[in-house]
Design a protein around this motif. Structure first.
Motif, PDB file in Angstrom:
ATOM      1  N   GLY A  23     -70.896  55.494  28.748  1.00 48.23           N
ATOM      2  CA  GLY A  23     -71.753  54.325  28.899  1.00 48.23           C
ATOM      3  C   GLY A  23     -72.286  53.811  27.579  1.00 48.23           C
ATOM      4  N   TYR A  24     -71.928  54.489  26.487  1.00 47.10           N
ATOM      5  CA  TYR A  24     -72.396  54.109  25.146  1.00 47.10           C
ATOM      6  C   TYR A  24     -71.229  54.156  24.163  1.00 47.10           C
ATOM      7  CZ  TYR A  24     -76.985  55.013  27.184  1.00 47.10           C
ATOM      8  OH  TYR A  24     -78.094  54.984  27.990  1.00 47.10           O
ATOM      9  N   GLU A  25     -71.404  53.505  23.017  1.00 49.83           N
ATOM     10  CA  GLU A  25     -70.408  53.598  21.955  1.00 49.83           C
ATOM     11  C   GLU A  25     -70.497  54.976  21.306  1.00 49.83           C
ATOM     12  OE1 GLU A  25     -71.254  50.522  19.193  1.00 49.83           O
ATOM     13  OE2 GLU A  25     -71.025  48.896  20.659  1.00 49.83           O
ATOM     14  N   LEU A  26     -69.341  55.586  21.049  1.00 48.54           N
ATOM     15  CA  LEU A  26     -69.308  56.851  20.318  1.00 48.54           C
ATOM     16  C   LEU A  26     -68.983  56.559  18.860  1.00 48.54           C
ATOM     17  CD1 LEU A  26     -67.439  59.251  22.779  1.00 48.54           C
ATOM     18  CD2 LEU A  26     -69.907  58.946  22.446  1.00 48.54           C
ATOM     19  N   TRP A  27     -69.822  57.086  17.975  1.00 44.75           N
ATOM     20  CA  TRP A  27     -69.678  56.827  16.542  1.00 44.75           C
ATOM     21  C   TRP A  27     -69.004  57.975  15.801  1.00 44.75           C
ATOM     22  CZ3 TRP A  27     -74.009  53.624  13.816  1.00 44.75           C
ATOM     23  CH2 TRP A  27     -74.217  52.444  14.521  1.00 44.75           C
ATOM     24  N   TYR A  28     -69.152  59.200  16.317  1.00 42.74           N
ATOM     25  CA  TYR A  28     -68.576  60.370  15.641  1.00 42.74           C
ATOM     26  C   TYR A  28     -67.954  61.278  16.696  1.00 42.74           C
ATOM     27  CZ  TYR A  28     -71.685  58.761  11.917  1.00 42.74           C
ATOM     28  OH  TYR A  28     -72.327  58.000  10.979  1.00 42.74           O
ATOM     29  N   LEU A  29     -66.881  61.956  16.316  1.00 41.07           N
ATOM     30  CA  LEU A  29     -66.187  62.859  17.232  1.00 41.07           C
ATOM     31  C   LEU A  29     -65.608  64.017  16.423  1.00 41.07           C
ATOM     32  CD1 LEU A  29     -65.059  63.391  20.125  1.00 41.07           C
ATOM     33  CD2 LEU A  29     -63.022  62.119  19.416  1.00 41.07           C
ATOM     34  N   PHE A  30     -65.893  65.240  16.884  1.00 33.57           N
ATOM     35  CA  PHE A  30     -65.428  66.438  16.173  1.00 33.57           C
ATOM     36  C   PHE A  30     -64.802  67.403  17.180  1.00 33.57           C
ATOM     37  CE2 PHE A  30     -69.244  64.726  14.192  1.00 33.57           C
ATOM     38  CZ  PHE A  30     -68.848  64.550  12.872  1.00 33.57           C
ATOM     39  N   LEU A  31     -63.891  68.236  16.703  1.00 34.17           N
ATOM     40  CA  LEU A  31     -63.318  69.318  17.499  1.00 34.17           C
ATOM     41  C   LEU A  31     -63.602  70.622  16.766  1.00 34.17           C
ATOM     42  CD1 LEU A  31     -61.665  70.110  20.001  1.00 34.17           C
ATOM     43  CD2 LEU A  31     -59.594  69.892  18.602  1.00 34.17           C
ATOM     44  N   VAL A  32     -64.340  71.542  17.438  1.00 29.06           N
ATOM     45  CA  VAL A  32     -64.798  72.752  16.750  1.00 29.06           C
ATOM     46  C   VAL A  32     -64.480  73.989  17.582  1.00 29.06           C
ATOM     47  CG1 VAL A  32     -66.666  71.463  15.655  1.00 29.06           C
ATOM     48  CG2 VAL A  32     -67.122  72.692  17.787  1.00 29.06           C
ATOM     49  N   THR A  33     -64.458  75.105  16.880  1.00 30.05           N
ATOM     50  CA  THR A  33     -64.319  76.402  17.545  1.00 30.05           C
ATOM     51  C   THR A  33     -65.711  76.882  17.955  1.00 30.05           C
ATOM     52  OG1 THR A  33     -64.590  77.632  15.492  1.00 30.05           O
ATOM     53  CG2 THR A  33     -62.345  76.929  16.069  1.00 30.05           C
ATOM     54  N   PRO A  34     -65.783  77.896  18.839  1.00 28.95           N
ATOM     55  CA  PRO A  34     -67.098  78.466  19.170  1.00 28.95           C
ATOM     56  C   PRO A  34     -67.836  78.982  17.935  1.00 28.95           C
ATOM     57  CG  PRO A  34     -65.477  79.154  20.785  1.00 28.95           C
ATOM     58  CD  PRO A  34     -64.717  78.446  19.709  1.00 28.95           C
ATOM     59  N   GLU A  35     -67.076  79.551  16.974  1.00 28.56           N
ATOM     60  CA  GLU A  35     -67.711  80.070  15.765  1.00 28.56           C
ATOM     61  C   GLU A  35     -68.310  78.936  14.937  1.00 28.56           C
ATOM     62  OE1 GLU A  35     -64.682  82.824  17.279  1.00 28.56           O
ATOM     63  OE2 GLU A  35     -64.592  80.712  16.682  1.00 28.56           O
ATOM     64  N   MET A  36     -67.587  77.825  14.830  1.00 30.89           N
ATOM     65  CA  MET A  36     -68.102  76.676  14.096  1.00 30.89           C
ATOM     66  C   MET A  36     -69.346  76.115  14.788  1.00 30.89           C
ATOM     67  SD  MET A  36     -64.508  74.742  13.191  1.00 30.89           S
ATOM     68  CE  MET A  36     -65.314  73.320  12.427  1.00 30.89           C
ATOM     69  N   TRP A  37     -69.327  76.102  16.111  1.00 37.04           N
ATOM     70  CA  TRP A  37     -70.469  75.601  16.867  1.00 37.04           C
ATOM     71  C   TRP A  37     -71.712  76.445  16.600  1.00 37.04           C
ATOM     72  CZ3 TRP A  37     -72.660  71.761  19.148  1.00 37.04           C
ATOM     73  CH2 TRP A  37     -73.669  71.951  20.083  1.00 37.04           C
ATOM     74  N   GLU A  38     -71.545  77.753  16.594  1.00 40.71           N
ATOM     75  CA  GLU A  38     -72.673  78.642  16.338  1.00 40.71           C
ATOM     76  C   GLU A  38     -73.193  78.456  14.916  1.00 40.71           C
ATOM     77  OE1 GLU A  38     -74.364  80.570  18.333  1.00 40.71           O
ATOM     78  OE2 GLU A  38     -73.111  80.067  20.077  1.00 40.71           O
ATOM     79  N   ALA A  39     -72.283  78.195  13.975  1.00 40.24           N
ATOM     80  CA  ALA A  39     -72.685  78.036  12.578  1.00 40.24           C
ATOM     81  C   ALA A  39     -73.095  76.605  12.249  1.00 40.24           C
ATOM     82  CB  ALA A  39     -71.535  78.468  11.662  1.00 40.24           C
ATOM     83  N   GLU A  40     -73.067  75.742  13.282  1.00 42.98           N
ATOM     84  CA  GLU A  40     -73.424  74.331  13.110  1.00 42.98           C
ATOM     85  C   GLU A  40     -72.522  73.634  12.094  1.00 42.98           C
ATOM     86  OE1 GLU A  40     -77.572  74.003  12.265  1.00 42.98           O
ATOM     87  OE2 GLU A  40     -78.172  74.716  14.253  1.00 42.98           O
ATOM     88  N   GLU A  41     -71.248  74.005  12.115  1.00 44.17           N
ATOM     89  CA  GLU A  41     -70.235  73.347  11.293  1.00 44.17           C
ATOM     90  C   GLU A  41     -69.422  72.408  12.180  1.00 44.17           C
ATOM     91  OE1 GLU A  41     -67.846  76.297   9.490  1.00 44.17           O
ATOM     92  OE2 GLU A  41     -69.501  77.287   8.422  1.00 44.17           O
ATOM     93  N   LEU A  42     -69.185  71.194  11.686  1.00 43.23           N
ATOM     94  CA  LEU A  42     -68.491  70.198  12.499  1.00 43.23           C
ATOM     95  C   LEU A  42     -67.094  69.868  11.998  1.00 43.23           C
ATOM     96  CD1 LEU A  42     -71.436  67.724  13.207  1.00 43.23           C
ATOM     97  CD2 LEU A  42     -70.416  69.403  14.761  1.00 43.23           C
ATOM     98  N   GLY A  43     -66.876  69.956  10.711  1.00 45.40           N
ATOM     99  CA  GLY A  43     -65.566  69.611  10.191  1.00 45.40           C
ATOM    100  C   GLY A  43     -65.359  68.115  10.050  1.00 45.40           C
ATOM    101  N   GLU A  44     -64.126  67.674  10.210  1.00 46.00           N
ATOM    102  CA  GLU A  44     -63.755  66.280   9.952  1.00 46.00           C
ATOM    103  C   GLU A  44     -64.012  65.400  11.182  1.00 46.00           C
ATOM    104  OE1 GLU A  44     -59.868  63.773   8.292  1.00 46.00           O
ATOM    105  OE2 GLU A  44     -59.697  65.907   8.845  1.00 46.00           O
ATOM    106  N   ASP A  45     -64.542  64.194  10.914  1.00 41.08           N
ATOM    107  CA  ASP A  45     -64.768  63.220  11.978  1.00 41.08           C
ATOM    108  C   ASP A  45     -63.424  62.658  12.438  1.00 41.08           C
ATOM    109  OD1 ASP A  45     -65.609  61.246  13.706  1.00 41.08           O
ATOM    110  OD2 ASP A  45     -66.424  59.931  12.139  1.00 41.08           O
ATOM    111  N   LEU A  46     -63.072  62.875  13.701  1.00 43.76           N
ATOM    112  CA  LEU A  46     -61.779  62.424  14.218  1.00 43.76           C
ATOM    113  C   LEU A  46     -61.720  60.909  14.404  1.00 43.76           C
ATOM    114  CD1 LEU A  46     -61.055  65.221  16.859  1.00 43.76           C
ATOM    115  CD2 LEU A  46     -60.370  65.101  14.459  1.00 43.76           C
ATOM    116  N   LEU A  47     -62.880  60.262  14.472  1.00 41.86           N
ATOM    117  CA  LEU A  47     -62.883  58.801  14.599  1.00 41.86           C
ATOM    118  C   LEU A  47     -62.710  58.119  13.254  1.00 41.86           C
ATOM    119  CD1 LEU A  47     -65.698  58.125  17.234  1.00 41.86           C
ATOM    120  CD2 LEU A  47     -63.236  58.297  17.581  1.00 41.86           C
ATOM    121  N   SER A  48     -62.879  58.881  12.193  1.00 40.03           N
ATOM    122  CA  SER A  48     -62.769  58.326  10.845  1.00 40.03           C
ATOM    123  C   SER A  48     -63.713  57.133  10.720  1.00 40.03           C
ATOM    124  CB  SER A  48     -61.319  57.951  10.552  1.00 40.03           C
ATOM    125  OG  SER A  48     -61.177  57.513   9.227  1.00 40.03           O
ATOM    126  N   ASP A  49     -63.163  55.940  10.550  1.00 41.27           N
ATOM    127  CA  ASP A  49     -64.015  54.757  10.380  1.00 41.27           C
ATOM    128  C   ASP A  49     -64.083  53.911  11.646  1.00 41.27           C
ATOM    129  OD1 ASP A  49     -64.553  55.356   7.733  1.00 41.27           O
ATOM    130  OD2 ASP A  49     -62.739  54.368   7.017  1.00 41.27           O
TER     131      ASP A  49
END
Length: 350
Positions: free
Chosen positions: A258-284
């Motif tokens: 129902g809203y515009e999505l500005w950022y999108l990430f794909l993370v592992t459970p370990e990255m989620w726990e460490a609050e790491e997001l990696g590369e934005d899949l939406l780019s620009d």
């Protein structure tokens, strides 16, 4: 020296009086310019006058009729107009207007069933084939050949998107009707002017929505392509057409929040726990509500490694919307659909 404490009197501008509706079968009717361009010529004539090859006099008599202005016409003072208006009950009248650019507008009017304030609208234009804009000229134009009326046009470069992901409708509250042309004067939009005139080889992105909220997209390279940018049905993007196969060449993320999505990430459970997001899949890009994006893992080496190395393990899609609210979607690539829907149910309350 002047007394700085003495109040400065600012003259009060007179209010423009509201235009009164002319009475039905009264002494006069109004013709109102609602096209956005001043008229230089204006004619009204009956079918009988047309058969005789007579258009009548130019009602403006050398004056300009500006946008939103009206001219009063007294039929009894004009030869050939009184009879079809006051006596005949089955005759229409015809109007021709010419604006300062030489474009013509045509309309018909039935004085016995329609308002006596005749509005000439922009979509009455009959000359919709303007000259090709000059390369690197003052303006370029969007030509609507989609078969549908366009309500939204946004044009941006990658650099403009980095500055702001919020779209801007160049049409404002206007409509670009099918078959019509919309001119864009670059100097009115400094960021757009820079991308066009200063950044060699710049690719501009054109996003469009029509009357049915269908989406169109195309790129435009001002240095290489025509400055008459045609939007056709071929630019339509069918957001429901793609269907991703499990372990195929791409996966698809569909925005149903129902809203515009500005950022999108794909993370592992370990990255989620460490609050790491990696590369934005939406780019620009922005992922508008109801739209989808196909993501090809071979374009994102880290994502490809995750899919190859973590067989049978779950991952998380993390998305942020226009209000910076967060969504979390669990996904197991080996078992779940590769058409991934992020919905309001995935909203993550901080």
């Amino acid at each position: 020296t002047e007394d700085l404490d003495e109040p400065v009197l600012i003259p009060e501008m007179p209010l423009q009086p509201e235009r009164e509706e002319p009475p039905y079968l009264g002494d006069y009717f109004l013709i109102t310019n609602n096209t956005g361009y001043p008229f230089t010529e204006l004619y009204i004539y009956s079918a009988a006058m047309m058969k005789d090859g007579v258009n009548g006099p130019n009602l403006l008599d050398g004056e300009l009729l500006y946008d939103q202005a009206s001219v009063q016409v007294y039929p009894k003072e004009m030869s050939g107009l009184a009879e079809p208006i006051y006596e005949a009950t089955d005759q229409s009248l015809y109007l021709i207007a010419v604006d300062v650019d030489g474009d013509q507008y045509a309309a018909s009017w039935d004085p016995h069933s329609e308002s006596w304030n005749i509005l000439i609208q922009f979509h009455y234009i009959v000359d919709v084939e303007p000259d090709e804009p000059a390369y690197l000229g003052d303006y370029f134009q969007i030509t609507n050949n989609t078969g549908y009326d366009i309500h939204y046009i946004d044009i941006y470069s990658d650099a403009m998107l980095e500055e702001s992901k919020e779209g801007f409708n160049l049409l404002g509250d206007g409509v670009l009707y099918d078959g019509e042309v919309f001119r864009i004067y670059s100097d009115e939009y400094p960021d757009l002017a820079k991308a066009i005139y200063e950044d060699e080889g710049e690719v501009l992105h054109i996003e469009i929505y029509d009357e049915d909220d269908d989406y169109y997209y195309r790129d435009w390279i001002p240095d290489e392509e025509s400055w008459n940018v045609e939007i056709t049905i071929g630019d339509f993007v069918d957001t429901e057409k793609l269907s991703a196969e499990v372990n195929g060449d791409f996966f698809q993320v569909i925005n149903d929040t129902g809203y515009e999505l500005w950022y999108l990430f794909l993370v592992t459970p370990e990255m989620w726990e460490a609050e790491e997001l990696g590369e934005d899949l939406l780019s620009d890009w922005l992922l508008y509500d109801g739209e989808s994006i196909a993501i090809y893992p071979d374009e994102f080496p880290r994502i490809q490694e995750l899919l190859d190395a973590r067989s049978g393990e779950k991952l998380y899609f993390i998305a942020y919307d226009e209000d910076d609210y967060r969504y979390k979607k669990e996904w197991t690539p080996d078992a779940d659909s590769w058409d991934v829907v992020i919905s309001a149910e995935d909203f993550l309350d901080f």
